[in-house]
Design a protein around this motif. Structure first.
Motif, PDB file in Angstrom:
ATOM      1  N   SER A 112     -14.845  -5.243  -8.047  1.00  0.00           N
ATOM      2  CA  SER A 112     -14.777  -5.530  -6.618  1.00  0.00           C
ATOM      3  C   SER A 112     -15.535  -4.512  -5.768  1.00  0.00           C
ATOM      4  CB  SER A 112     -13.318  -5.601  -6.160  1.00  0.00           C
ATOM      5  OG  SER A 112     -12.613  -4.446  -6.560  1.00  0.00           O
ATOM      6  N   LYS A 113     -15.916  -3.381  -6.355  1.00  0.00           N
ATOM      7  CA  LYS A 113     -16.695  -2.354  -5.667  1.00  0.00           C
ATOM      8  C   LYS A 113     -16.081  -1.945  -4.316  1.00  0.00           C
ATOM      9  CE  LYS A 113     -21.238  -3.123  -7.745  1.00  0.00           C
ATOM     10  NZ  LYS A 113     -22.688  -3.315  -7.472  1.00  0.00           N
ATOM     11  N   PRO A 114     -14.865  -1.424  -4.314  1.00  0.00           N
ATOM     12  CA  PRO A 114     -14.251  -1.012  -3.050  1.00  0.00           C
ATOM     13  C   PRO A 114     -14.950   0.210  -2.458  1.00  0.00           C
ATOM     14  CG  PRO A 114     -12.931  -0.287  -4.905  1.00  0.00           C
ATOM     15  CD  PRO A 114     -14.019  -1.158  -5.474  1.00  0.00           C
ATOM     16  N   THR A 115     -14.693   0.451  -1.178  1.00  0.00           N
ATOM     17  CA  THR A 115     -15.174   1.673  -0.545  1.00  0.00           C
ATOM     18  C   THR A 115     -14.381   2.860  -1.082  1.00  0.00           C
ATOM     19  OG1 THR A 115     -13.570   1.508   1.256  1.00  0.00           O
ATOM     20  CG2 THR A 115     -15.705   0.396   1.576  1.00  0.00           C
ATOM     21  N   GLN A 116     -14.797   4.070  -0.693  1.00  0.00           N
ATOM     22  CA  GLN A 116     -14.057   5.260  -1.103  1.00  0.00           C
ATOM     23  C   GLN A 116     -12.628   5.235  -0.545  1.00  0.00           C
ATOM     24  OE1 GLN A 116     -15.290   7.583  -3.384  1.00  0.00           O
ATOM     25  NE2 GLN A 116     -16.819   5.938  -3.534  1.00  0.00           N
ATOM     26  N   ILE A 119     -10.649   2.991  -2.801  1.00  0.00           N
ATOM     27  CA  ILE A 119     -10.299   3.686  -4.042  1.00  0.00           C
ATOM     28  C   ILE A 119      -9.138   4.644  -3.798  1.00  0.00           C
ATOM     29  CG2 ILE A 119     -11.119   5.344  -5.763  1.00  0.00           C
ATOM     30  CD1 ILE A 119     -13.921   4.081  -5.414  1.00  0.00           C
ATOM     31  N   PHE A 120      -9.202   5.364  -2.689  1.00  0.00           N
ATOM     32  CA  PHE A 120      -8.126   6.302  -2.357  1.00  0.00           C
ATOM     33  C   PHE A 120      -6.788   5.567  -2.223  1.00  0.00           C
ATOM     34  CE2 PHE A 120      -5.350   8.353   0.699  1.00  0.00           C
ATOM     35  CZ  PHE A 120      -5.277   9.650   0.216  1.00  0.00           C
ATOM     36  N   GLN A 121      -6.766   4.471  -1.471  1.00  0.00           N
ATOM     37  CA  GLN A 121      -5.517   3.744  -1.253  1.00  0.00           C
ATOM     38  C   GLN A 121      -5.017   3.098  -2.541  1.00  0.00           C
ATOM     39  OE1 GLN A 121      -3.715   3.979   1.378  1.00  0.00           O
ATOM     40  NE2 GLN A 121      -5.223   5.024   2.687  1.00  0.00           N
ATOM     41  N   HIS A 122      -5.933   2.646  -3.390  1.00  0.00           N
ATOM     42  CA  HIS A 122      -5.571   2.090  -4.701  1.00  0.00           C
ATOM     43  C   HIS A 122      -4.787   3.124  -5.509  1.00  0.00           C
ATOM     44  CE1 HIS A 122      -6.240  -0.075  -8.563  1.00  0.00           C
ATOM     45  NE2 HIS A 122      -6.567   1.100  -9.060  1.00  0.00           N
ATOM     46  N   TYR A 123      -5.334   4.321  -5.613  1.00  0.00           N
ATOM     47  CA  TYR A 123      -4.674   5.351  -6.414  1.00  0.00           C
ATOM     48  C   TYR A 123      -3.398   5.866  -5.749  1.00  0.00           C
ATOM     49  CZ  TYR A 123      -8.146   5.888 -10.124  1.00  0.00           C
ATOM     50  OH  TYR A 123      -8.939   5.700 -11.227  1.00  0.00           O
ATOM     51  N   LYS A 124      -3.386   5.905  -4.430  1.00  0.00           N
ATOM     52  CA  LYS A 124      -2.171   6.349  -3.735  1.00  0.00           C
ATOM     53  C   LYS A 124      -1.016   5.407  -4.039  1.00  0.00           C
ATOM     54  CE  LYS A 124      -0.473   7.566   0.890  1.00  0.00           C
ATOM     55  NZ  LYS A 124      -0.830   7.644   2.334  1.00  0.00           N
ATOM     56  N   ALA A 125      -1.296   4.095  -4.061  1.00  0.00           N
ATOM     57  CA  ALA A 125      -0.255   3.113  -4.371  1.00  0.00           C
ATOM     58  C   ALA A 125       0.194   3.222  -5.825  1.00  0.00           C
ATOM     59  CB  ALA A 125      -0.775   1.698  -4.086  1.00  0.00           C
ATOM     60  N   TYR A 137      -9.551   8.195 -13.457  1.00  0.00           N
ATOM     61  CA  TYR A 137     -10.623   7.959 -14.438  1.00  0.00           C
ATOM     62  C   TYR A 137     -11.824   7.370 -13.718  1.00  0.00           C
ATOM     63  CZ  TYR A 137     -12.939   6.076 -18.657  1.00  0.00           C
ATOM     64  OH  TYR A 137     -13.840   5.762 -19.647  1.00  0.00           O
ATOM     65  N   ASN A 138     -12.877   8.154 -13.619  1.00  0.00           N
ATOM     66  CA  ASN A 138     -14.105   7.724 -12.966  1.00  0.00           C
ATOM     67  C   ASN A 138     -15.166   7.431 -14.004  1.00  0.00           C
ATOM     68  OD1 ASN A 138     -15.955   7.232 -10.835  1.00  0.00           O
ATOM     69  ND2 ASN A 138     -16.781   9.303 -11.052  1.00  0.00           N
ATOM     70  N   VAL A 139     -15.556   6.156 -14.127  1.00  0.00           N
ATOM     71  CA  VAL A 139     -16.592   5.769 -15.095  1.00  0.00           C
ATOM     72  C   VAL A 139     -17.463   4.696 -14.445  1.00  0.00           C
ATOM     73  CG1 VAL A 139     -14.974   4.173 -16.238  1.00  0.00           C
ATOM     74  CG2 VAL A 139     -17.035   4.990 -17.470  1.00  0.00           C
ATOM     75  N   PRO A 140     -18.336   5.099 -13.517  1.00  0.00           N
ATOM     76  CA  PRO A 140     -19.093   4.125 -12.717  1.00  0.00           C
ATOM     77  C   PRO A 140     -19.981   3.205 -13.526  1.00  0.00           C
ATOM     78  CG  PRO A 140     -19.901   6.382 -12.373  1.00  0.00           C
ATOM     79  CD  PRO A 140     -18.607   6.485 -13.104  1.00  0.00           C
ATOM     80  N   ALA A 141     -20.412   3.622 -14.726  1.00  0.00           N
ATOM     81  CA  ALA A 141     -21.224   2.734 -15.550  1.00  0.00           C
ATOM     82  C   ALA A 141     -20.460   1.469 -15.927  1.00  0.00           C
ATOM     83  CB  ALA A 141     -21.684   3.455 -16.815  1.00  0.00           C
ATOM     84  N   ARG A 142     -19.145   1.550 -15.972  1.00  0.00           N
ATOM     85  CA  ARG A 142     -18.313   0.387 -16.281  1.00  0.00           C
ATOM     86  C   ARG A 142     -17.724  -0.263 -15.033  1.00  0.00           C
ATOM     87  NH1 ARG A 142     -16.953  -0.699 -21.538  1.00  0.00           N
ATOM     88  NH2 ARG A 142     -17.340   0.905 -23.107  1.00  0.00           N
ATOM     89  N   THR A 143     -17.367   0.533 -14.035  1.00  0.00           N
ATOM     90  CA  THR A 143     -16.670  -0.019 -12.871  1.00  0.00           C
ATOM     91  C   THR A 143     -17.614  -0.549 -11.805  1.00  0.00           C
ATOM     92  OG1 THR A 143     -16.590   2.113 -11.718  1.00  0.00           O
ATOM     93  CG2 THR A 143     -14.759   1.591 -13.221  1.00  0.00           C
ATOM     94  N   GLY A 144     -18.849  -0.042 -11.770  1.00  0.00           N
ATOM     95  CA  GLY A 144     -19.786  -0.453 -10.737  1.00  0.00           C
ATOM     96  C   GLY A 144     -19.686   0.338  -9.458  1.00  0.00           C
ATOM     97  N   ARG A 145     -18.784   1.301  -9.389  1.00  0.00           N
ATOM     98  CA  ARG A 145     -18.634   2.116  -8.178  1.00  0.00           C
ATOM     99  C   ARG A 145     -18.250   3.546  -8.569  1.00  0.00           C
ATOM    100  NH1 ARG A 145     -20.558   0.988  -3.659  1.00  0.00           N
ATOM    101  NH2 ARG A 145     -19.263  -0.771  -3.031  1.00  0.00           N
ATOM    102  N   ASN A 146     -18.996   4.506  -8.096  1.00  0.00           N
ATOM    103  CA  ASN A 146     -18.676   5.909  -8.346  1.00  0.00           C
ATOM    104  C   ASN A 146     -17.568   6.382  -7.414  1.00  0.00           C
ATOM    105  OD1 ASN A 146     -19.085   8.629  -9.383  1.00  0.00           O
ATOM    106  ND2 ASN A 146     -20.019   9.092  -7.407  1.00  0.00           N
ATOM    107  N   MET A 147     -16.606   7.129  -7.951  1.00  0.00           N
ATOM    108  CA  MET A 147     -15.625   7.821  -7.128  1.00  0.00           C
ATOM    109  C   MET A 147     -16.183   9.204  -6.827  1.00  0.00           C
ATOM    110  SD  MET A 147     -11.509   8.413  -7.584  1.00  0.00           S
ATOM    111  CE  MET A 147     -11.661   8.308  -9.336  1.00  0.00           C
ATOM    112  N   THR A 148     -16.426   9.488  -5.586  1.00  0.00           N
ATOM    113  CA  THR A 148     -17.113  10.717  -5.217  1.00  0.00           C
ATOM    114  C   THR A 148     -16.227  11.942  -5.430  1.00  0.00           C
ATOM    115  OG1 THR A 148     -16.372  10.646  -2.910  1.00  0.00           O
ATOM    116  CG2 THR A 148     -18.428   9.468  -3.460  1.00  0.00           C
ATOM    117  N   ALA A 149     -16.862  13.101  -5.433  1.00  0.00           N
ATOM    118  CA  ALA A 149     -16.112  14.352  -5.537  1.00  0.00           C
ATOM    119  C   ALA A 149     -15.136  14.490  -4.374  1.00  0.00           C
ATOM    120  CB  ALA A 149     -17.087  15.532  -5.586  1.00  0.00           C
TER     121      ALA A 149
END
Length: 293
Positions: A112-116, A119-125, A137-149
């Motif tokens: 789904s390529k969410p915004t940062q 991603i934050f709200q996903h993990y918070k929940a 777990y950040n693996v953008p080659a599989r997820t299609g979206r990088n989780m930034t530092a």
């Protein structure tokens, strides 16, 4: 205590299948004994390497229970619980048998390529619902979206139940930014076998490894030496495996690592679609490596 238990070598277990496509429980027990005997510090079940997307809900529950039983508290067990549907992950966390789990590993939402912020709200929940500490777990080659530092550090600082990051972006600068800015006690774990040694040199706390399914002794020894700052010893193990890393990921994971395990006689070279075995040419190279190793 938990941070110390998860500092070192974790192994993302493959799921062996019979030639008929059922889970090979005997093969999985053999694999668990192999990796623990090789010195890994903990095991991860239901990761991507375990072909989790092809497993039924019932099979996932059975795998969790079986892994707990066969590991028998010899090492900690981390359970993978992730999806792009946040509410589905929350519901699964409420029903999964996680009493014996050390932590939950949850992949960033994929497809789904969410915004940062998404991603934050996903993990918070997820962290709010999880009865166990959560490893990002950040693996953008599989997820299609990088989780930034920045997103990782924000989660590490603001969500107390998030204790670690498995970082598999392949971006060394991003990895170093996380290491530099993380709060005390937050673990940064490599998700890339081939660069785990230099990442530990930069300050990472270990690896969750695919290669350790086969190279349990060498991966464990390399990581241990690296964490102790003994890079002369670590390099010996690293370069012993370097060609294997290339072969292992040349076509597909877990097809590559299962080819190694099959060549060593540990399990069938069997998968569930859409994953298929490596090509004959690559398998021949892998078999040649295993015979010399």
């Amino acid at each position: 205590m938990l941070q110390e238990q998860l500092r070192g070598t974790g192994v993302a277990l493959v799921t062996p299948f019979t030639t008929q496509g059922a889970i090979d429980w005997t093969g999985l027990e053999r694999l668990i004994d192999h990796v623990i005997g090789g010195g890994v510090d903990y095991v991860v079940t239901l990761g991507t390497t375990g072909e989790t997307p092809t497993l039924s809900s019932e099979e996932k529950l059975d795998l969790i229970k079986f892994t707990f039983e066969k590991v028998n508290k010899r090492v900690p067990v981390v359970v993978g619980v992730g999806d792009y549907n946040t509410q589905d992950v929350v519901k699964r966390l409420e029903t999964c048998p996680l009493d014996e789990a050390a932590a939950v590993l949850s992949v960033a939402p994929y497809y789904s390529k969410p915004t940062q912020e998404g991603i934050f709200q996903h993990y918070k929940a997820i962290a709010a619902a999880s009865p166990k500490p959560v490893i990002l777990y950040n693996v953008p080659a599989r997820t299609g979206r990088n989780m930034t530092a920045d997103t990782t550090i924000r989660l590490a600082n603001e969500v107390s139940n998030i204790i670690a990051m498995k970082e598999a972006s392949g971006d060394m600068v991003q990895c170093m930014q996380i290491i530099r800015d993380k709060p005390e006690g937050f673990l940064v774990i490599s998700g890339d076998d081939a660069v785990a040694m230099p990442q530990i040199a930069c300050g990472m706390d270990g690896v969750i490894s695919v290669a350790a399914n086969f190279f349990a002794k060498d991966m464990s020894a390399m990581v241990k030496a690296s964490l102790q700052g003994n890079f002369e010893a670590a390099r010996r193990h690293h370069y012993k495996m370097l060609q294997a890393f290339d072969l292992m990921f040349a076509e597909n994971n877990p097809a590559g690592i299962k080819a190694f395990l099959h060549a060593a006689g540990l399990m069938e070279n069997t998968f569930r679609l859409p994953v298929v075995p490596v090509t004959d040419g690559l398998y021949g190279q892998i078999k040649g490596f295993v015979s010399k190793y």
